[in-house]
Design an enzyme around this catalytic site. Structure first.
Site, PDB file in Angstrom:
ATOM      1  N   TYR A  31      38.073  45.491  43.579  1.00  0.00           N
ATOM      2  CA  TYR A  31      39.476  45.041  43.697  1.00  0.00           C
ATOM      3  C   TYR A  31      40.239  45.737  44.826  1.00  0.00           C
ATOM      4  CZ  TYR A  31      38.338  43.118  39.141  1.00  0.00           C
ATOM      5  OH  TYR A  31      37.732  42.451  38.132  1.00  0.00           O
TER       6      TYR A  31
ATOM      7  N   ALA B 161      49.536  31.969  40.946  1.00  0.00           N
ATOM      8  CA  ALA B 161      48.145  32.417  41.028  1.00  0.00           C
ATOM      9  C   ALA B 161      47.310  31.184  41.301  1.00  0.00           C
ATOM     10  CB  ALA B 161      47.704  33.081  39.732  1.00  0.00           C
TER      11      ALA B 161
ATOM     12  N   LEU C 235      45.014  41.909  32.565  1.00  0.00           N
ATOM     13  CA  LEU C 235      45.213  41.131  31.342  1.00  0.00           C
ATOM     14  C   LEU C 235      44.512  39.791  31.413  1.00  0.00           C
ATOM     15  CD1 LEU C 235      48.953  41.705  30.530  1.00  0.00           C
ATOM     16  CD2 LEU C 235      47.069  41.883  28.947  1.00  0.00           C
TER      17      LEU C 235
ATOM     18  N   ASP D  33      53.585  20.984  43.511  1.00  0.00           N
ATOM     19  CA  ASP D  33      52.930  21.988  44.336  1.00  0.00           C
ATOM     20  C   ASP D  33      53.983  22.880  45.019  1.00  0.00           C
ATOM     21  OD1 ASP D  33      51.408  23.453  46.012  1.00  0.00           O
ATOM     22  OD2 ASP D  33      50.506  21.743  47.069  1.00  0.00           O
TER      23      ASP D  33
ATOM     24  N   THR E 187      44.402  36.159  31.581  1.00  0.00           N
ATOM     25  CA  THR E 187      45.245  34.991  31.862  1.00  0.00           C
ATOM     26  C   THR E 187      44.327  33.884  32.382  1.00  0.00           C
ATOM     27  OG1 THR E 187      45.644  35.543  34.183  1.00  0.00           O
ATOM     28  CG2 THR E 187      47.242  36.413  32.600  1.00  0.00           C
TER      29      THR E 187
END
Ligand code: NAI
Length: 397
Positions: free
Chosen positions: A237, A142, A275, A112, A277
């Site tokens: 966003y 992320a 993209l 972590d 992911t």
């Protein structure tokens, strides 16, 4: 056992080791034949280096001209009685094998990144393997949660609009279905918590930690990844909780730039392209926009995946010297935001629906990229190969 894809919604519950290996090799081949990175960094720390932009950075910096040694931190699952493990686990293993073969150091730290223990492991490794210093810090974590320091509680991110309710759609890879939903406006607490998870605070604390441990080399740079997107996505966003968090990340880049100026270095937020992911497919309303975007960018010969974005970042926009816009951002979304691309997106996006999304948008390409992230649907891989759990467990990152 044969390893089959197990997909739940937008989550892959299995990954194919040989497919992950082949995907790494394909990306290495791509950057080896691309315009080379010149005057790049030699000792790189990547926080979040097992998939997406972090992994692509690692491949580009080692094999795309800079011949960098890398330490990558990631949070991945190995094989056990419960499953074969995550794609990132195998990416770490096979990247290291490839780097070892060309004499580049590749150290994987799995744990972590928010914990003191991992920070200490990183410092020890920098001292042992990198003569105590790094030339570049890539911040590419992320995650949906971040632990509150000295507490058992977590901050949870919530990607939502602010001040309005939005209608949007998502897709499920499990049965190729389209789902309409409504996203309520974020609460004040959700805005704050998303900033805590996705903003710049943890990036800054990592760089402070490295400075305080004398681990920053002269001319050291640090980068983190951001998203702005076109007007048609701003409500969810740029003007939503995600955008607030990214503005915080941009402000952090300026604060860190001042701190690194003492080392003749710099800090930059790199605004990337949307993209597919592991992280991004979770984002509400992401799918319709990306379906339209991929369709448009592919038709215009402008599509890039993570690896192409990162090679272009390092060979043209960060090295030999950074190229920034008026807000000191590195713009890797320049092709995404081209008027010709966005005009086509604006034609496709409003008419996408349950009945036509597979025809009008690039659903095939979108799903293929998702499967390939997990080692499936990759040319040249023997998917009939049998594995035992012992064999998988013997592969160590
Ligand atoms: P990803 O899910 O592919 O990679 C995330 C990485 O973080 C993995 O290596 C994972 O193991 C690691 N990680 C997560 N939690 C961790 C923890 N607690 N400790 C250690 N490692 C941990 O994500 P992706 O998409 O590459 O995202 C990276 C950055 O790029 C994010 O800041 C994202 O907002 C940004 N970005 C992504 C875009 C996209 O469309 N995918 C577009 C523009 C920016």
């Amino acid at each position: 056992m044969k390893i089959e894809p197990i997909i739940k919604g937008v989550v892959a519950r299995s990954a194919h080791p040989a497919g992950c290996e082949q995907a790494i090799k394909n990306q290495i081949a791509l950057v080896s034949h691309s315009k080379a990175i010149v005057q790049g960094p030699k000792r790189v720390l990547i926080l979040g280096g097992s998939s997406g932009f972090g992994l692509a950075s690692r491949i580009a910096l080692t094999f795309g001209g800079a011949k960098a040694d890398t330490i990558a931190v990631s949070y991945e699952r190995g094989p056990s009685e419960k499953g074969v493990g995550s794609a990132g686990w195998y990416n770490n293993i096979y990247f290291k094998q490839q780097a070892d073969a060309v004499g580049s150091k590749a150290i994987n730290i799995i744990g972590d990144a928010f914990s003191d223990d991992v920070r200490q492991q990183v410092i020890n490794t920098i001292q042992q393997e990198f003569d105590g210093k790094v030339d570049l810090i890539v911040y590419s974590l992320a995650t949906g949660v971040r632990p509150k320091p000295n507490s058992d509680e977590m901050w949870h991110s919530a990607i939502k609009p602010i001040g309005e309710t939005l209608k949007g759609a998502s897709v499920s890879f499990e049965d190729d279905s389209w789902h309409e939903s409504e996203l309520p406006s974020a609460t004040e607490q959700e805005i704050i918590d998303t900033q805590k998870v996705m903003g710049g605070e943890d990036w800054e604390s990592w760089v402070d930690f490295l400075i305080n441990h004398n681990a920053v080399a002269p001319h050291c740079q640090t980068i983190a990844f951001s998203y702005i997107g076109p007007k048609c996505t701003h409500a969810i966003y740029h003007q939503g909780t995600l955008g607030r968090a990214k503005v915080d990340l941009h402000q952090t880049s300026h604060a860190l730039n001042l701190k690194l100026a003492a080392f003749d270095g710099g800090a930059y937020a790199c605004v990337c392209k949307a993209l597919v992911t592991k992280a991004s497919v979770f984002i509400p309303t992401f799918a319709p926009y990306v379906l339209a975007l991929y369709q448009s960018m592919k038709e215009q010969g402008l599509h890039e995946t993570c690896i192409e974005q990162m090679q272009r970042l390092f060979n043209s926009k960060l090295y030999p010297s950074p190229i920034v816009d008026g807000e000191r951002l590195i713009r890797m979304d320049d092709w995404e935001l081209k008027p010709s691309v966005q005009q086509q997106v604006e034609q496709i996006l409003p008419i996408l629906n349950e009945a036509n999304f597979k025809q009008l948008g690039d659903y095939q390409g979108f799903k293929a990229e998702f499967m390939q992230l997990n080692g499936f649907d990759i040319e040249g891989v023997d998917y009939d190969q049998e594995y035992t759990l012992e064999e998988l467990k013997s592969l160590t990152p």
